[in-house]
Design a protein around this motif. Structure first.
Motif, PDB file in Angstrom:
ATOM      1  N   LYS A  20      90.714 -33.532  35.519  1.00 43.52           N
ATOM      2  CA  LYS A  20      90.811 -33.609  36.981  1.00 43.52           C
ATOM      3  C   LYS A  20      91.389 -32.326  37.571  1.00 43.52           C
ATOM      4  O   LYS A  20      90.963 -31.887  38.644  1.00 43.52           O
ATOM      5  N   ALA A  21      92.359 -31.707  36.888  1.00 45.72           N
ATOM      6  CA  ALA A  21      92.937 -30.454  37.369  1.00 45.72           C
ATOM      7  C   ALA A  21      91.886 -29.345  37.402  1.00 45.72           C
ATOM      8  O   ALA A  21      91.802 -28.579  38.366  1.00 45.72           O
ATOM      9  N   LEU A  22      91.079 -29.249  36.357  1.00 43.89           N
ATOM     10  CA  LEU A  22      90.014 -28.238  36.343  1.00 43.89           C
ATOM     11  C   LEU A  22      89.052 -28.472  37.499  1.00 43.89           C
ATOM     12  O   LEU A  22      88.669 -27.538  38.203  1.00 43.89           O
ATOM     13  N   GLU A  23      88.669 -29.742  37.700  1.00 39.72           N
ATOM     14  CA  GLU A  23      87.716 -30.081  38.755  1.00 39.72           C
ATOM     15  C   GLU A  23      88.289 -29.798  40.143  1.00 39.72           C
ATOM     16  O   GLU A  23      87.563 -29.411  41.058  1.00 39.72           O
ATOM     17  N   LYS A  24      89.596 -29.956  40.303  1.00 42.19           N
ATOM     18  CA  LYS A  24      90.235 -29.746  41.595  1.00 42.19           C
ATOM     19  C   LYS A  24      90.471 -28.277  41.918  1.00 42.19           C
ATOM     20  O   LYS A  24      90.258 -27.837  43.053  1.00 42.19           O
ATOM     21  N   TYR A  25      90.900 -27.485  40.931  1.00 41.80           N
ATOM     22  CA  TYR A  25      91.376 -26.129  41.206  1.00 41.80           C
ATOM     23  C   TYR A  25      90.380 -25.009  40.902  1.00 41.80           C
ATOM     24  O   TYR A  25      90.633 -23.863  41.282  1.00 41.80           O
ATOM     25  N   ILE A  26      89.295 -25.315  40.241  1.00 41.43           N
ATOM     26  CA  ILE A  26      88.331 -24.249  39.914  1.00 41.43           C
ATOM     27  C   ILE A  26      87.074 -24.421  40.762  1.00 41.43           C
ATOM     28  O   ILE A  26      86.326 -25.380  40.587  1.00 41.43           O
ATOM     29  N   PRO A  27      86.850 -23.492  41.683  1.00 46.67           N
ATOM     30  CA  PRO A  27      85.647 -23.574  42.518  1.00 46.67           C
ATOM     31  C   PRO A  27      84.381 -23.393  41.668  1.00 46.67           C
ATOM     32  O   PRO A  27      84.387 -22.692  40.668  1.00 46.67           O
ATOM     33  N   ASN A  28      83.341 -24.060  42.066  1.00 47.68           N
ATOM     34  CA  ASN A  28      82.016 -23.950  41.437  1.00 47.68           C
ATOM     35  C   ASN A  28      81.954 -24.468  40.004  1.00 47.68           C
ATOM     36  O   ASN A  28      81.014 -24.136  39.276  1.00 47.68           O
ATOM     37  N   ILE A  29      82.933 -25.253  39.578  1.00 41.99           N
ATOM     38  CA  ILE A  29      82.866 -25.827  38.235  1.00 41.99           C
ATOM     39  C   ILE A  29      81.854 -26.974  38.255  1.00 41.99           C
ATOM     40  O   ILE A  29      81.777 -27.732  39.220  1.00 41.99           O
ATOM     41  N   VAL A  30      81.071 -27.048  37.194  1.00 41.29           N
ATOM     42  CA  VAL A  30      80.046 -28.089  37.079  1.00 41.29           C
ATOM     43  C   VAL A  30      80.381 -28.939  35.864  1.00 41.29           C
ATOM     44  O   VAL A  30      80.480 -28.431  34.741  1.00 41.29           O
ATOM     45  N   LYS A  31      80.562 -30.229  36.098  1.00 39.91           N
ATOM     46  CA  LYS A  31      80.895 -31.159  35.024  1.00 39.91           C
ATOM     47  C   LYS A  31      79.650 -31.470  34.211  1.00 39.91           C
ATOM     48  O   LYS A  31      78.590 -31.785  34.755  1.00 39.91           O
ATOM     49  N   GLY A  32      79.794 -31.375  32.890  1.00 36.15           N
ATOM     50  CA  GLY A  32      78.682 -31.668  31.986  1.00 36.15           C
ATOM     51  C   GLY A  32      78.911 -32.972  31.245  1.00 36.15           C
ATOM     52  O   GLY A  32      79.544 -33.891  31.763  1.00 36.15           O
ATOM     53  N   ASN A  33      78.420 -33.022  30.028  1.00 34.39           N
ATOM     54  CA  ASN A  33      78.497 -34.226  29.212  1.00 34.39           C
ATOM     55  C   ASN A  33      79.897 -34.481  28.679  1.00 34.39           C
ATOM     56  O   ASN A  33      80.667 -33.546  28.443  1.00 34.39           O
ATOM     57  N   LEU A  34      80.203 -35.756  28.474  1.00 31.03           N
ATOM     58  CA  LEU A  34      81.404 -36.180  27.780  1.00 31.03           C
ATOM     59  C   LEU A  34      80.967 -36.711  26.424  1.00 31.03           C
ATOM     60  O   LEU A  34      80.152 -37.629  26.352  1.00 31.03           O
ATOM     61  N   LEU A  35      81.471 -36.099  25.359  1.00 29.88           N
ATOM     62  CA  LEU A  35      81.150 -36.557  24.012  1.00 29.88           C
ATOM     63  C   LEU A  35      82.317 -37.357  23.461  1.00 29.88           C
ATOM     64  O   LEU A  35      83.477 -36.945  23.592  1.00 29.88           O
ATOM     65  N   GLU A  36      82.014 -38.494  22.853  1.00 29.71           N
ATOM     66  CA  GLU A  36      83.029 -39.322  22.218  1.00 29.71           C
ATOM     67  C   GLU A  36      82.704 -39.440  20.741  1.00 29.71           C
ATOM     68  O   GLU A  36      81.610 -39.846  20.371  1.00 29.71           O
ATOM     69  N   ASP A  37      83.668 -39.071  19.909  1.00 31.79           N
ATOM     70  CA  ASP A  37      83.499 -39.117  18.462  1.00 31.79           C
ATOM     71  C   ASP A  37      83.873 -40.507  17.955  1.00 31.79           C
ATOM     72  O   ASP A  37      84.576 -41.258  18.619  1.00 31.79           O
ATOM     73  N   ILE A  38      83.433 -40.818  16.756  1.00 34.30           N
ATOM     74  CA  ILE A  38      83.706 -42.114  16.160  1.00 34.30           C
ATOM     75  C   ILE A  38      85.201 -42.351  15.935  1.00 34.30           C
ATOM     76  O   ILE A  38      85.673 -43.481  15.952  1.00 34.30           O
ATOM     77  N   ASP A  39      85.983 -41.269  15.783  1.00 34.75           N
ATOM     78  CA  ASP A  39      87.433 -41.411  15.577  1.00 34.75           C
ATOM     79  C   ASP A  39      88.206 -41.557  16.887  1.00 34.75           C
ATOM     80  O   ASP A  39      89.426 -41.670  16.893  1.00 34.75           O
ATOM     81  N   GLY A  40      87.501 -41.548  18.024  1.00 31.20           N
ATOM     82  CA  GLY A  40      88.148 -41.679  19.323  1.00 31.20           C
ATOM     83  C   GLY A  40      88.371 -40.365  20.035  1.00 31.20           C
ATOM     84  O   GLY A  40      88.806 -40.341  21.191  1.00 31.20           O
ATOM     85  N   SER A  41      88.098 -39.249  19.383  1.00 27.05           N
ATOM     86  CA  SER A  41      88.218 -37.934  20.016  1.00 27.05           C
ATOM     87  C   SER A  41      87.211 -37.818  21.156  1.00 27.05           C
ATOM     88  O   SER A  41      86.142 -38.428  21.121  1.00 27.05           O
ATOM     89  N   GLU A  42      87.576 -37.018  22.158  1.00 27.35           N
ATOM     90  CA  GLU A  42      86.692 -36.802  23.300  1.00 27.35           C
ATOM     91  C   GLU A  42      86.614 -35.313  23.608  1.00 27.35           C
ATOM     92  O   GLU A  42      87.598 -34.593  23.456  1.00 27.35           O
ATOM     93  N   THR A  43      85.440 -34.890  24.056  1.00 31.05           N
ATOM     94  CA  THR A  43      85.232 -33.518  24.510  1.00 31.05           C
ATOM     95  C   THR A  43      84.452 -33.564  25.811  1.00 31.05           C
ATOM     96  O   THR A  43      83.353 -34.133  25.862  1.00 31.05           O
ATOM     97  N   GLN A  44      85.044 -32.979  26.859  1.00 28.26           N
ATOM     98  CA  GLN A  44      84.377 -32.889  28.156  1.00 28.26           C
ATOM     99  C   GLN A  44      83.903 -31.453  28.351  1.00 28.26           C
ATOM    100  O   GLN A  44      84.682 -30.513  28.227  1.00 28.26           O
ATOM    101  N   PHE A  45      82.611 -31.298  28.640  1.00 30.63           N
ATOM    102  CA  PHE A  45      82.014 -29.983  28.847  1.00 30.63           C
ATOM    103  C   PHE A  45      81.928 -29.659  30.334  1.00 30.63           C
ATOM    104  O   PHE A  45      81.619 -30.516  31.156  1.00 30.63           O
ATOM    105  N   TYR A  46      82.202 -28.387  30.654  1.00 29.85           N
ATOM    106  CA  TYR A  46      82.065 -27.858  32.007  1.00 29.85           C
ATOM    107  C   TYR A  46      81.355 -26.514  31.929  1.00 29.85           C
ATOM    108  O   TYR A  46      81.355 -25.855  30.892  1.00 29.85           O
ATOM    109  N   SER A  47      80.821 -26.104  33.080  1.00 35.53           N
ATOM    110  CA  SER A  47      80.199 -24.795  33.203  1.00 35.53           C
ATOM    111  C   SER A  47      80.710 -24.134  34.477  1.00 35.53           C
ATOM    112  O   SER A  47      80.846 -24.798  35.512  1.00 35.53           O
TER     113      SER A  47
END
Length: 77
Positions: A20-47
């Motif tokens: 949420k901080a990245l989305e709020k404070y960085i202009p022109n950020i584009v939210k991409g896919n959210l990957l969820e691993d089987i162990d519960g890890s998460e990775t959110q991609f932005y451009s």
């Protein structure tokens, strides 16, 4: 590549707040896919202007961290 260590423990709430901080404070950020691993890890991609920024909530490493192709500190002064 820039790496920013956010928390030394995997934490879903901190992961969400960091995204949420990245989305709020960085202009022109584009939210991409959210990957969820089987162990519960998460990775959110932005451009940002064709450059990749990823936020990781890693169970394996036990940390929340950001990898970025651009320097991000000046957005959070």
């Amino acid at each position: 590549m820039f790496e920013y260590n956010i928390c030394t423990k995997a934490d879903k709430n901190i992961f969400i707040k960091q995204c949420k901080a990245l989305e709020k404070y960085i202009p022109n950020i584009v939210k991409g896919n959210l990957l969820e691993d089987i162990d519960g890890s998460e990775t959110q991609f932005y451009s940002i202007n064709g450059k990749t920024v990823t936020v990781h909530n890693s169970i394996y490493i036990d940390a929340v961290y950001v990898d970025s192709e651009i320097e991000l500190e000046h957005y959070f002064k």
